[in-house]
Design a protein around this motif. Structure first.
Motif, PDB file in Angstrom:
ATOM      1  N   GLU A  92      -8.040  -0.791   4.010  1.00  0.00           N
ATOM      2  CA  GLU A  92      -7.533  -1.112   2.690  1.00  0.00           C
ATOM      3  C   GLU A  92      -7.246   0.184   1.947  1.00  0.00           C
ATOM      4  OE1 GLU A  92     -10.130  -2.992   3.875  1.00  0.00           O
ATOM      5  OE2 GLU A  92      -9.028  -4.864   4.043  1.00  0.00           O
ATOM      6  N   MET A  93      -6.107   0.205   1.263  1.00  0.00           N
ATOM      7  CA  MET A  93      -5.675   1.366   0.494  1.00  0.00           C
ATOM      8  C   MET A  93      -5.406   0.915  -0.943  1.00  0.00           C
ATOM      9  SD  MET A  93      -5.404   3.828   2.804  1.00  0.00           S
ATOM     10  CE  MET A  93      -4.359   5.059   2.100  1.00  0.00           C
ATOM     11  N   ALA A  94      -5.699   1.797  -1.882  1.00  0.00           N
ATOM     12  CA  ALA A  94      -5.317   1.576  -3.276  1.00  0.00           C
ATOM     13  C   ALA A  94      -4.062   2.410  -3.515  1.00  0.00           C
ATOM     14  CB  ALA A  94      -6.433   1.997  -4.216  1.00  0.00           C
ATOM     15  N   ILE A  95      -2.951   1.738  -3.738  1.00  0.00           N
ATOM     16  CA  ILE A  95      -1.678   2.403  -3.984  1.00  0.00           C
ATOM     17  C   ILE A  95      -1.511   2.526  -5.493  1.00  0.00           C
ATOM     18  CG2 ILE A  95       0.809   2.369  -3.555  1.00  0.00           C
ATOM     19  CD1 ILE A  95      -0.923   2.371  -0.992  1.00  0.00           C
ATOM     20  N   VAL A  96      -1.391   3.760  -5.985  1.00  0.00           N
ATOM     21  CA  VAL A  96      -1.251   4.007  -7.419  1.00  0.00           C
ATOM     22  C   VAL A  96       0.215   4.310  -7.707  1.00  0.00           C
ATOM     23  CG1 VAL A  96      -2.000   5.409  -9.365  1.00  0.00           C
ATOM     24  CG2 VAL A  96      -3.576   4.969  -7.474  1.00  0.00           C
ATOM     25  N   LYS A  97       0.791   3.537  -8.639  1.00  0.00           N
ATOM     26  CA  LYS A  97       2.189   3.730  -9.033  1.00  0.00           C
ATOM     27  C   LYS A  97       2.271   3.943 -10.536  1.00  0.00           C
ATOM     28  CE  LYS A  97       4.146   0.833  -5.380  1.00  0.00           C
ATOM     29  NZ  LYS A  97       5.025  -0.309  -5.099  1.00  0.00           N
ATOM     30  N   VAL A  98       3.169   4.832 -10.928  1.00  0.00           N
ATOM     31  CA  VAL A  98       3.491   5.043 -12.341  1.00  0.00           C
ATOM     32  C   VAL A  98       5.008   4.934 -12.451  1.00  0.00           C
ATOM     33  CG1 VAL A  98       3.396   6.628 -14.287  1.00  0.00           C
ATOM     34  CG2 VAL A  98       1.493   6.547 -12.665  1.00  0.00           C
ATOM     35  N   ASN A  99       5.475   4.078 -13.352  1.00  0.00           N
ATOM     36  CA  ASN A  99       6.907   3.782 -13.461  1.00  0.00           C
ATOM     37  C   ASN A  99       7.490   3.342 -12.124  1.00  0.00           C
ATOM     38  OD1 ASN A  99       7.325   4.122 -16.199  1.00  0.00           O
ATOM     39  ND2 ASN A  99       7.610   6.332 -15.993  1.00  0.00           N
ATOM     40  N   ASN A 100       6.727   2.566 -11.382  1.00  0.00           N
ATOM     41  CA  ASN A 100       7.113   2.012 -10.078  1.00  0.00           C
ATOM     42  C   ASN A 100       7.350   3.090  -9.013  1.00  0.00           C
ATOM     43  OD1 ASN A 100       7.322  -0.336  -8.592  1.00  0.00           O
ATOM     44  ND2 ASN A 100       9.546  -0.376  -8.730  1.00  0.00           N
ATOM     45  N   LYS A 101       6.794   4.282  -9.196  1.00  0.00           N
ATOM     46  CA  LYS A 101       6.872   5.341  -8.195  1.00  0.00           C
ATOM     47  C   LYS A 101       5.464   5.645  -7.716  1.00  0.00           C
ATOM     48  CE  LYS A 101      11.076   7.247  -9.878  1.00  0.00           C
ATOM     49  NZ  LYS A 101      11.755   8.072 -10.781  1.00  0.00           N
ATOM     50  N   THR A 102       5.280   5.659  -6.411  1.00  0.00           N
ATOM     51  CA  THR A 102       3.957   5.918  -5.842  1.00  0.00           C
ATOM     52  C   THR A 102       3.561   7.362  -6.120  1.00  0.00           C
ATOM     53  OG1 THR A 102       4.353   4.295  -4.103  1.00  0.00           O
ATOM     54  CG2 THR A 102       2.596   5.888  -3.727  1.00  0.00           C
ATOM     55  N   VAL A 103       2.384   7.523  -6.748  1.00  0.00           N
ATOM     56  CA  VAL A 103       1.884   8.866  -7.046  1.00  0.00           C
ATOM     57  C   VAL A 103       0.644   9.215  -6.231  1.00  0.00           C
ATOM     58  CG1 VAL A 103       2.854   8.985  -9.360  1.00  0.00           C
ATOM     59  CG2 VAL A 103       0.573   8.040  -9.049  1.00  0.00           C
TER      60      VAL A 103
ATOM     61  N   LYS B  61      -3.701  -2.726  -0.838  1.00  0.00           N
ATOM     62  CA  LYS B  61      -2.903  -3.148   0.314  1.00  0.00           C
ATOM     63  C   LYS B  61      -3.645  -2.804   1.586  1.00  0.00           C
ATOM     64  CE  LYS B  61       1.754  -2.917  -1.508  1.00  0.00           C
ATOM     65  NZ  LYS B  61       3.121  -2.551  -1.188  1.00  0.00           N
ATOM     66  N   GLN B  62      -3.293  -3.517   2.652  1.00  0.00           N
ATOM     67  CA  GLN B  62      -3.834  -3.213   3.973  1.00  0.00           C
ATOM     68  C   GLN B  62      -2.851  -2.332   4.712  1.00  0.00           C
ATOM     69  OE1 GLN B  62      -4.612  -6.777   6.185  1.00  0.00           O
ATOM     70  NE2 GLN B  62      -6.781  -6.709   5.719  1.00  0.00           N
ATOM     71  N   SER B  63      -3.378  -1.326   5.394  1.00  0.00           N
ATOM     72  CA  SER B  63      -2.507  -0.516   6.241  1.00  0.00           C
ATOM     73  C   SER B  63      -2.237  -1.285   7.519  1.00  0.00           C
ATOM     74  CB  SER B  63      -3.160   0.825   6.551  1.00  0.00           C
ATOM     75  OG  SER B  63      -4.335   0.621   7.314  1.00  0.00           O
ATOM     76  N   GLY B  64      -1.182  -0.948   8.202  1.00  0.00           N
ATOM     77  CA  GLY B  64      -0.832  -1.642   9.442  1.00  0.00           C
ATOM     78  C   GLY B  64       0.195  -2.713   9.184  1.00  0.00           C
TER      79      GLY B  64
ATOM     80  N   LYS C  32     -11.874  -4.041  -7.890  1.00  0.00           N
ATOM     81  CA  LYS C  32     -10.934  -4.758  -7.026  1.00  0.00           C
ATOM     82  C   LYS C  32     -11.124  -4.252  -5.604  1.00  0.00           C
ATOM     83  CE  LYS C  32      -9.051  -6.653 -10.630  1.00  0.00           C
ATOM     84  NZ  LYS C  32      -9.193  -8.025 -10.978  1.00  0.00           N
ATOM     85  N   SER C  33     -11.046  -5.174  -4.637  1.00  0.00           N
ATOM     86  CA  SER C  33     -11.268  -4.767  -3.245  1.00  0.00           C
ATOM     87  C   SER C  33     -10.414  -5.524  -2.235  1.00  0.00           C
ATOM     88  CB  SER C  33     -12.741  -4.959  -2.879  1.00  0.00           C
ATOM     89  OG  SER C  33     -13.096  -6.327  -2.981  1.00  0.00           O
ATOM     90  N   LYS C  34      -9.807  -6.622  -2.620  1.00  0.00           N
ATOM     91  CA  LYS C  34      -9.074  -7.455  -1.666  1.00  0.00           C
ATOM     92  C   LYS C  34      -7.575  -7.163  -1.724  1.00  0.00           C
ATOM     93  CE  LYS C  34     -12.473 -11.076  -1.969  1.00  0.00           C
ATOM     94  NZ  LYS C  34     -12.779 -12.403  -2.484  1.00  0.00           N
ATOM     95  N   PRO C  35      -6.910  -7.170  -0.565  1.00  0.00           N
ATOM     96  CA  PRO C  35      -5.461  -6.943  -0.551  1.00  0.00           C
ATOM     97  C   PRO C  35      -4.736  -7.929  -1.463  1.00  0.00           C
ATOM     98  CG  PRO C  35      -6.327  -6.845   1.668  1.00  0.00           C
ATOM     99  CD  PRO C  35      -7.455  -7.317   0.784  1.00  0.00           C
TER     100      PRO C  35
ATOM    101  N   ARG D 235       1.110 -12.944   8.459  1.00  0.00           N
ATOM    102  CA  ARG D 235       1.783 -14.036   7.779  1.00  0.00           C
ATOM    103  C   ARG D 235       1.000 -14.396   6.520  1.00  0.00           C
ATOM    104  NH1 ARG D 235       1.964 -20.034   9.695  1.00  0.00           N
ATOM    105  NH2 ARG D 235      -0.001 -19.318  10.479  1.00  0.00           N
ATOM    106  N   GLY D 236       1.674 -14.499   5.417  1.00  0.00           N
ATOM    107  CA  GLY D 236       1.032 -14.833   4.158  1.00  0.00           C
ATOM    108  C   GLY D 236       0.657 -13.605   3.338  1.00  0.00           C
ATOM    109  N   ASN D 237       0.731 -12.420   3.913  1.00  0.00           N
ATOM    110  CA  ASN D 237       0.432 -11.186   3.178  1.00  0.00           C
ATOM    111  C   ASN D 237       1.753 -10.465   2.935  1.00  0.00           C
ATOM    112  OD1 ASN D 237      -0.790  -9.017   2.012  1.00  0.00           O
ATOM    113  ND2 ASN D 237      -1.642  -8.169   3.888  1.00  0.00           N
ATOM    114  N   LYS D 238       2.506 -10.946   1.952  1.00  0.00           N
ATOM    115  CA  LYS D 238       3.849 -10.432   1.706  1.00  0.00           C
ATOM    116  C   LYS D 238       3.824  -9.337   0.660  1.00  0.00           C
ATOM    117  CE  LYS D 238       5.822 -14.900   2.761  1.00  0.00           C
ATOM    118  NZ  LYS D 238       6.515 -16.056   2.269  1.00  0.00           N
ATOM    119  N   ASP D 239       4.791  -8.427   0.767  1.00  0.00           N
ATOM    120  CA  ASP D 239       4.952  -7.399  -0.247  1.00  0.00           C
ATOM    121  C   ASP D 239       5.506  -8.035  -1.509  1.00  0.00           C
ATOM    122  OD1 ASP D 239       4.031  -4.971   0.419  1.00  0.00           O
ATOM    123  OD2 ASP D 239       5.945  -4.164   1.124  1.00  0.00           O
TER     124      ASP D 239
END
Length: 134
Positions: free
Chosen positions: A38-49, A115-118, A96-99, A122-126
């Motif tokens: 599991e990764m925490a993706i941090v975005k500012v103004n919809n750009k990954t930082v 998000k989950q890496s890899g 928070k801990s779940k995708p 099915r059911g885990n959509k972006d």
């Protein structure tokens, strides 16, 4: 009084064994997905930082243009420890801990998504979490 017959015991044993099938299925399904991180993706103004791995305890600070958000990762969970926005909604969100879970700071247009890496299952959509600009 009715006696228990051998056939009754066979049927009861069969039904008992049958009741463990869902447990075995769920256990193997969980093991198959356990190799994902599991990764925490941090975005500012919809750009990954920043991408933070939830397996590594850390504290990370986003401080730019007078906007400050402090994230803490501990025990495979993430939360906003501190923010200098007025409403403090992101701080009150908690751990928070779940995708698929998110933490949002609207005044800073700051988003944390788990998000989950890899490969996606099915059911885990972006989902596009584009923040609305005023």
């Amino acid at each position: 009084m009715r006696k228990i017959k051998f056939g009754d015991i066979i049927i009861a044993a069969f039904l008992l064994a049958l009741s463990f099938i869902p447990f075995c299925f769920l256990k193997t399904h969980k093991q198959a997905n356990s190799n994902h991180e599991e990764m925490a993706i941090v975005k500012v103004n919809n750009k990954t930082v920043k991408k933070l791995n939830l397996n590594h305890n850390t504290v990370w600070t986003y401080d730019k243009n007078g906007q400050r958000n402090v994230l803490e990762v501990r025990d495979k969970k993430v939360h906003v420890v501190e923010a200098n926005c007025k409403d403090q909604v992101c701080v009150k969100e908690g751990w928070k801990s779940k995708p698929g879970q998110t933490i949002v700071c609207l005044p800073h247009k700051f988003l944390v998504e788990i998000k989950q890496s890899g490969k996606h299952t099915r059911g885990n959509k972006d989902f596009d979490h584009t923040l609305v600009t005023p």
